[in-house]
Design an enzyme around this catalytic site. Structure first.
Site, short mmCIF file in Angstrom:
data_model
loop_
_atom_site.label_atom_id
_atom_site.label_comp_id
_atom_site.label_asym_id
_atom_site.label_seq_id
_atom_site.Cartn_x
_atom_site.Cartn_y
_atom_site.Cartn_z
N LYS A 125 39.82 -0.69 18.55
CA LYS A 125 38.23 -1.51 17.80
C LYS A 125 38.25 0.05 17.13
CE LYS A 125 34.88 -4.62 17.53
NZ LYS A 125 33.35 -4.97 18.52
N ASP A 135 30.69 0.89 36.25
CA ASP A 135 30.88 2.53 35.78
C ASP A 135 32.30 3.16 36.32
OD1 ASP A 135 30.85 5.26 35.61
OD2 ASP A 135 28.41 5.92 36.57
N ASP A 153 32.63 7.56 23.84
CA ASP A 153 31.22 6.97 22.96
C ASP A 153 31.22 9.21 23.23
OD1 ASP A 153 29.63 4.67 23.57
OD2 ASP A 153 30.27 5.47 25.26
N LYS A 208 24.73 14.67 19.02
CA LYS A 208 23.38 15.47 19.08
C LYS A 208 24.16 16.08 20.20
CE LYS A 208 19.91 12.28 17.31
NZ LYS A 208 19.17 11.45 17.82
C1 LIG Z 1 33.14 3.75 22.21
S1 LIG Z 1 33.44 2.96 23.38
C2 LIG Z 1 35.09 2.64 22.61
C3 LIG Z 1 35.61 1.09 23.18
C4 LIG Z 1 37.42 1.45 22.87
N1 LIG Z 1 38.11 2.42 23.74
C5 LIG Z 1 37.61 1.40 21.69
O1 LIG Z 1 38.31 2.20 21.22
O2 LIG Z 1 37.60 0.28 21.08
C6 LIG Z 1 33.51 3.67 24.59
C7 LIG Z 1 32.70 2.47 26.31
O3 LIG Z 1 33.30 2.80 27.55
C8 LIG Z 1 32.44 2.55 27.83
N2 LIG Z 1 32.13 3.75 28.32
C9 LIG Z 1 31.50 4.55 28.90
N3 LIG Z 1 31.11 5.14 29.92
C10 LIG Z 1 32.17 4.49 30.76
C11 LIG Z 1 32.54 4.85 32.09
N4 LIG Z 1 31.81 5.60 33.25
N5 LIG Z 1 32.25 3.31 32.93
C12 LIG Z 1 33.34 2.44 32.23
N6 LIG Z 1 33.30 1.98 31.04
C13 LIG Z 1 32.51 2.87 30.51
C14 LIG Z 1 31.12 1.09 27.04
O4 LIG Z 1 30.71 0.86 27.92
C15 LIG Z 1 31.89 1.40 25.95
O5 LIG Z 1 32.62 0.61 25.70
#
Ligand SMILES: C[S@@+](CC[C@H](N)C(=O)[O-])C[C@H]1O[C@@H](n2cnc3c(N)ncnc32)[C@H](O)[C@@H]1O
Length: 251
Positions: free
Chosen positions: A231, A134, A157, A161
């Protein structure tokens, strides 16, 4: 006790569960709101092999003490942090294109970390380290103050909602943490394909007097060429979404 919490969690390639608890002042544990839900997904055989073989070259483990970047990267080049790199292709591309910088990537999704290491091996980059944990905890425990040249967060992410907006990683408290880790003159680069989140990001960043917006229109910048297509961005574009980039400098 201040915000640097004691936690009982650990995410690694062997244990796909997270239990994030924080110790409150009265000695009880409470759950911390997380910006992610661990997705299921298996490492491919290739990712697993690359991860095992190359963890000592690219992987860093969570520790309850500060990182020594000079020792970790073997040089004193500026360090750029990215949280949530997904499968890591764009991060690897940036590392390849900017050998004068060191990149530190954090991602909770283990197959993403495996894919990133696999791409890094193929690309032959030497200026990249990855952590499977994290990102908020890494900031709390491992990143020294004013040790980063920049922070990038691409397509976090969106938590569409309204009742889930509290899970969005870009909140004043989070940006405050980030700013304490960035040197003055360093950057904060955010991007999203979700308009409502872009407005929240702008609001939060504008709330800091020590941040200067590089946008000529005082909101968003044109999509910069130096940010490779990610991606999730590609997926968003396919769905007809817009893209908003924010680029601020710490005064
Ligand atoms: C919507 S994806 C976007 C991935 C990439 N940046 C892209 O644009 O393709 C968001 C990513 O953030 C990661 N993530 C979310 N909160 C996180 C955190 N607190 N620490 C590490 N990774 C995190 C999730 O596992 C996910 O793979």
């Amino acid at each position: 006790m201040e915000q640097k919490e004691l936690t009982s969690n650990f995410i690694d390639s062997k244990r796909q569960s997270v239990e994030t608890k924080q110790l409150t002042e009265d000695g009880r544990y409470k759950r911390r709101i997380r910006s992610f839900v661990l997705r299921t997904g298996r490492l491919s055989e290739n990712q697993k092999r690359k991860m095992q073989e190359y963890w000592s070259d690219f992987g860093l483990d969570f520790q309850q003490e500060l990182f020594d970047f000079k020792k970790i990267f073997g040089n004193e080049n500026p360090v750029v942090l990215e949280i949530g790199f997904g499968m890591g292709q764009s991060l690897v591309q940036m590392a390849k294109e900017n050998p004068h910088l060191n990149y530190l990537g954090i991602e909770v999704h283990t197959p993403g970390v495996g894919a990133c290491i696999s791409s890094a091996v193929e690309a032959g980059v030497k200026n990249l380290k990855v952590i499977c944990h994290d990102g908020v905890e890494i900031l709390d425990f491992c990143i020294p103050d004013e040790s980063l040249q920049g922070f990038q967060l691409f397509f976090p992410d969106p938590w569409h909602k309204a009742k889930h907006h509290k899970r969005r990683i870009v909140q004043p408290e989070f940006i405050q943490k980030i700013l304490s880790k960035i040197t003055s003159g360093g950057f904060v680069h955010l991007a999203t394909d979700w308009e409502n989140y872009s407005e929240q990001m702008l609001d939060v960043l504008q709330g800091f007097d020590n941040l200067e917006n590089t946008s000529k229109t005082n909101d968003f910048i044109e999509r910069p060429d130096f940010r490779p297509l990610t991606k999730f961005e590609k997926r968003g574009l396919g769905l007809g979404h817009g893209v908003w980039d924010l680029y601020f400098i710490k005064k």
